[in-house]
Structure formats: structure tokens, C-alpha cells
Motif scaffolding. Structure first.
Motif, mmCIF file in Angstrom:
data_model
loop_
_atom_site.group_PDB
_atom_site.id
_atom_site.type_symbol
_atom_site.label_atom_id
_atom_site.label_comp_id
_atom_site.label_asym_id
_atom_site.label_seq_id
_atom_site.Cartn_x
_atom_site.Cartn_y
_atom_site.Cartn_z
ATOM 1 N N LEU A 257 0.840 -1.198 0.000
ATOM 2 C CA LEU A 257 0.000 0.000 0.000
ATOM 3 C C LEU A 257 0.884 1.260 0.000
ATOM 4 O O LEU A 257 0.611 2.220 -0.734
ATOM 5 N N CYS A 258 1.951 1.243 0.800
ATOM 6 C CA CYS A 258 2.892 2.377 0.819
ATOM 7 C C CYS A 258 3.531 2.553 -0.561
ATOM 8 O O CYS A 258 3.642 3.675 -1.067
ATOM 9 N N ASN A 259 3.961 1.439 -1.164
ATOM 10 C CA ASN A 259 4.601 1.508 -2.484
ATOM 11 C C ASN A 259 3.665 2.069 -3.551
ATOM 12 O O ASN A 259 4.095 2.745 -4.478
ATOM 13 N N LEU A 260 2.406 1.783 -3.366
ATOM 14 C CA LEU A 260 1.403 2.269 -4.307
ATOM 15 C C LEU A 260 1.240 3.779 -4.185
ATOM 16 O O LEU A 260 1.284 4.518 -5.172
ATOM 17 N N VAL A 261 1.075 4.227 -2.948
ATOM 18 C CA VAL A 261 0.824 5.648 -2.722
ATOM 19 C C VAL A 261 2.020 6.495 -3.138
ATOM 20 O O VAL A 261 1.872 7.588 -3.680
ATOM 21 N N ARG A 262 3.230 5.968 -2.929
ATOM 22 C CA ARG A 262 4.391 6.779 -3.301
ATOM 23 C C ARG A 262 4.813 6.565 -4.752
ATOM 24 O O ARG A 262 5.883 7.009 -5.173
ATOM 25 N N GLY A 263 3.998 5.837 -5.499
ATOM 26 C CA GLY A 263 4.215 5.745 -6.934
ATOM 27 C C GLY A 263 5.225 4.693 -7.379
ATOM 28 O O GLY A 263 5.498 4.548 -8.564
ATOM 29 N N LEU A 264 5.818 3.957 -6.417
ATOM 30 C CA LEU A 264 6.736 2.882 -6.837
ATOM 31 C C LEU A 264 5.967 1.867 -7.670
ATOM 32 O O LEU A 264 6.489 1.265 -8.592
ATOM 33 N N ILE A 265 4.703 1.675 -7.273
ATOM 34 C CA ILE A 265 3.752 0.961 -8.116
ATOM 35 C C ILE A 265 2.934 2.066 -8.792
ATOM 36 O O ILE A 265 2.367 2.890 -8.083
ATOM 37 N N PRO A 266 2.885 2.226 -10.067
ATOM 38 C CA PRO A 266 3.402 1.335 -11.109
ATOM 39 C C PRO A 266 4.724 1.791 -11.725
ATOM 40 O O PRO A 266 5.175 1.169 -12.685
ATOM 41 N N HIS A 267 5.375 2.862 -11.171
ATOM 42 C CA HIS A 267 6.548 3.376 -11.882
ATOM 43 C C HIS A 267 7.755 2.462 -11.812
ATOM 44 O O HIS A 267 8.552 2.380 -12.735
ATOM 45 N N PHE A 268 7.910 1.773 -10.684
ATOM 46 C CA PHE A 268 9.060 0.884 -10.541
ATOM 47 C C PHE A 268 8.641 -0.580 -10.645
ATOM 48 O O PHE A 268 9.209 -1.348 -11.407
ATOM 49 N N TYR A 269 7.626 -0.958 -9.882
ATOM 50 C CA TYR A 269 7.094 -2.316 -9.982
ATOM 51 C C TYR A 269 6.033 -2.329 -11.068
ATOM 52 O O TYR A 269 5.093 -1.555 -11.019
ATOM 53 N N GLN A 270 6.176 -3.206 -12.019
ATOM 54 C CA GLN A 270 5.149 -3.288 -13.061
ATOM 55 C C GLN A 270 3.955 -4.054 -12.479
ATOM 56 O O GLN A 270 3.392 -3.613 -11.506
ATOM 57 N N GLY A 271 3.625 -5.173 -13.043
ATOM 58 C CA GLY A 271 2.504 -5.938 -12.493
ATOM 59 C C GLY A 271 1.185 -5.434 -13.015
ATOM 60 O O GLY A 271 1.136 -4.695 -14.000
ATOM 61 N N GLU A 272 0.129 -5.839 -12.307
ATOM 62 C CA GLU A 272 -1.227 -5.563 -12.788
ATOM 63 C C GLU A 272 -1.926 -4.625 -11.814
ATOM 64 O O GLU A 272 -2.180 -5.007 -10.672
ATOM 65 N N LEU A 273 -2.223 -3.411 -12.261
ATOM 66 C CA LEU A 273 -2.866 -2.435 -11.369
ATOM 67 C C LEU A 273 -4.203 -2.011 -11.968
ATOM 68 O O LEU A 273 -4.282 -1.644 -13.134
ATOM 69 N N SER A 274 -5.252 -2.073 -11.138
ATOM 70 C CA SER A 274 -6.527 -1.540 -11.605
ATOM 71 C C SER A 274 -7.136 -0.652 -10.535
ATOM 72 O O SER A 274 -6.723 -0.695 -9.370
#
Ligand SMILES: Nc1ncnc2c1ncn2[C@@H]1O[C@H](COP(=O)(O)OP(=O)(O)OP(=O)(O)O)[C@@H](O)[C@H]1O
Ligand SMILES: [Mg+2]
Length: 287
Positions: A47-64
């Protein structure tokens, strides 16, 4: 005003079978402190990685779903701009020191130096943060020779100097002794007083109960319980969801089971004291 809004967010790491976050919706309001708790592997760091933009900028994967920071989707933020909008402090105080600076003062100023802030302003802002955190005795020391607690305070200083409005703090005290933990919480409290919006992942629920405005319990990628701190910690079913309760709340539940309930389940020592004092006045006939 909400500064972070999550709308039906699901996320799966690359090559992973399971979703790490599942249908997460929540609004984080400006100036509030959010405690994030729950069992290991539940998805708090994700959740932290998501809010700080590491997801999706660094970690790819599937985001919806939608992840809005200050009204703008994280996918549309440039990651370096997002990195100065949101300050991030993580668990290990040792890996937060750059290793390239020889004094604490230069270490704290490093982020501003990287941004190209002019020297006078850089020094002024660094001095201000040093004073705010009471780091005066450390400024000439080599950052590599500090204790864990001192490093964590320096790490906080390095982030605070950037003046981000949002702070994401992931288990900042897990490697610290009780005294350093208290110092870190004093810093977090001061930041809240300054109007920062703070997301804090922390297992020490008694401290979360004391400082957080709202608490989110995360289990297997879902927010299973969330709301105002006193309401969340009054729910004994947290224990079945991989989270723990502050000892005073456990006591409150035990008293209720023993037929001696307090007016409400206390979640801080202060509230327990108040309720017990009230009851004693009552049983002593108002003396
Ligand atoms: N880089 C990654 N690649 C693949 N899966 C990952 C990655 N990081 C985490 N996961 C998985 O995502 C899930 C959530 O992990 P996360 O680290 O967010 O949990 P957490 O709540 O922070 O746990 P902890 O309390 O141990 O820090 C776990 O199943 C974990 O194995
Ligand atoms: Mg984690």
C-alpha cells in the motif's frame, strides 16, 4: 480535503499468482495521521509503495482502480515530482543513510542539494530541521557512526527538510529500543501538528492508539476494518484478523466479560484512567 484517494484498487506483483491488494477504497484527509496495522504479508508495504508511486513506476505488475494523489492519478505523476511531494521513511535506519556524506549536517541537506536548492536556503532549512528535532549535538558526527535511533532521527530530518506535505512511514521503530521509539513518535506527533498528512505502518498498537486519528486493518490484501482509532480498537474481532489490541483495550474487554464494564472500551491509558477515576467518584458517593 482528501490528499490521497484510493478507489477500488487491486494490484498483483509481476510473476505473482495472488493479488497483494484487493479492491481497496479509502480517502486520506489532509492533516490526519493514519495508522496501518495487520499481520505480516498482509499488504501494508505494498500500500505504501502504491501511494508513493513505486507501483506502477518501478514495480510493473497488474494495477486496476484509481490512485489519486492531490487529485491526480499516480500513473500521470512524474515519479521524481511525486518523490518530493511524498516523503518516505522506512524500517531500516541503516539503509537510509546515503553513505556519501561525512557529516550529519551534509547528510540532512543532501536531498536539497540534489534538487539544486541554493546554498544559503539549503543551510537555513537544514538548521531549522536540526533545531526542530534537537539534533544539534549530532551535526558534526559521521552518519555512519550513529546508533540505530540516532540514524532514524537523521533519516526523519532528511525527509522533513524536503517539506513534503504527505509522509509515508513504514515501521520506523521496529529496530529501535523503547527510548528511541518514543523519540520517533514525538517527531511524528510534531509533524502532525504541522498539518502533514501521515500514513504510518506500525505494529506497536498502543502507540498507534495514542497518536493516530484513524486506523486501517489490512488482512490478505483487503482493508477489513477501518475508521476512527477509538472505534477500531474497541472491536475485539481485530484479534481474529491478525492485528493486536492495546493492552488497556484488552483489559476493557476482560472487565466487560467479568460483568464490570467501563463506560466504553478504553484504547489509551489516559482514557482508562479517566473512566476509572469517574467510577471511583461514583462509588465513593461523590467524594
Ligand atoms: N516485490 C514483490 N514481488 C512479489 N510479491 C511481493 C513483493 N513484495 C511483496 N510481495 C507479496 O505481497 C504480499 C504483501 O506483502 P507486503 O510486504 O506488502 O506485506 P506487509 O503487510 O508489509 O508485511 P510485513 O508486516 O511483513 O512488512 C505478500 O504476499 C508478499 O509476499
Ligand atoms: Mg511491510
Amino acid at each position: 480535503m482528501n490528499v490521497i484517494k484510493l478507489q477500488n484498487v487491486s494490484y498483483k506483483y509481476p510473476l505473482s499468482e495472488e493479488f497483494a491488494l484487493k479492491e481497496i477504497s479509502y480517502e486520506f484527509q489532509q492533516g490526519k495521521l493514519y495508522g496501518i496495522i495487520g499481520a505480516n504479508g498482509g499488504g501494508k508495504t505494498t500500500l505504501c509503495n502504491l501511494v508513493r508511486g513505486l507501483i506502477p513506476h518501478f514495480y510493473q505488475g497488474e494495477l486496476s482502480g484509481e490512485v489519486l494523489v492531490n487529485g491526480k492519478d499516480v500513473r500521470d505523476w512524474e515519479s521524481h515530482v511525486l518523490a518530493t511531494t511524498i516523503g518516505f521513511i522506512f524500517q531500516n535506519p541503516f539503509s537510509q543513510i546515503s553513505g556519501v556524506k561525512e557529516t550529519v549536517f551534509e547528510e540532512i541537506a543532501l536531498g536539497l542539494e540534489n534538487l539544486g536548492v541554493d546554498k544559503e536556503e539549503m543551510i537555513e532549512r537544514t538548521i531549522k530541521v536540526v533545531k526542530l528535532l534537537g539534533l544539534e549535538e549530532l551535526i558534526k558526527r559521521n552518519p555512519n557512526n550513529l546508533s540505530g535511533g540516532q540514524r532514524q532521527r537523521v533519516a526523519f530530518a532528511s525527509i522533513i527538510v524536503m517539506n513534503s506535505d504527505i509522509l509515508v512511514i513504514d515501521e520506523p521503530t521496529s529496530q529501535l529500543d523503547p527510548e528511541s521509539t518514543a523519540e520517533v513518535f514525538a517527531i511524528i506527533h510534531a509533524l502532525k501538528e504541522q498539518g502533514k498528512t501521515i500514513m504510518l505502518v506500525e505494529h506497536k498498537v498502543d502507540l498507534v492508539a495514542e497518536f493516530a486519528d484513524e486506523v486501517l486493518v489490512i488482512e490478505e490484501g483487503r482493508i477489513v476494518i477501518a475508521g476512527p482509532t477509538a472505534e477500531v480498537f474497541a472491536k475485539e474481532e481485530l484479534l481474529q484478523k491478525g492485528a493486536s489490541l492495546p493492552p488497556v483495550a484488552l483489559l476493557g474487554h476482560e472487565l466487560a466479560r467479568a460483568g464490570q464494564p467501563l463506560d466504553e472500551i478504553p484504547v489509551t491509558i489516559a482514557s482508562a484512567k479517566e473512566q476509572i477515576a469517574g467510577r471511583m467518584r461514583w462509588t465513593n458517593g461523590g467524594n
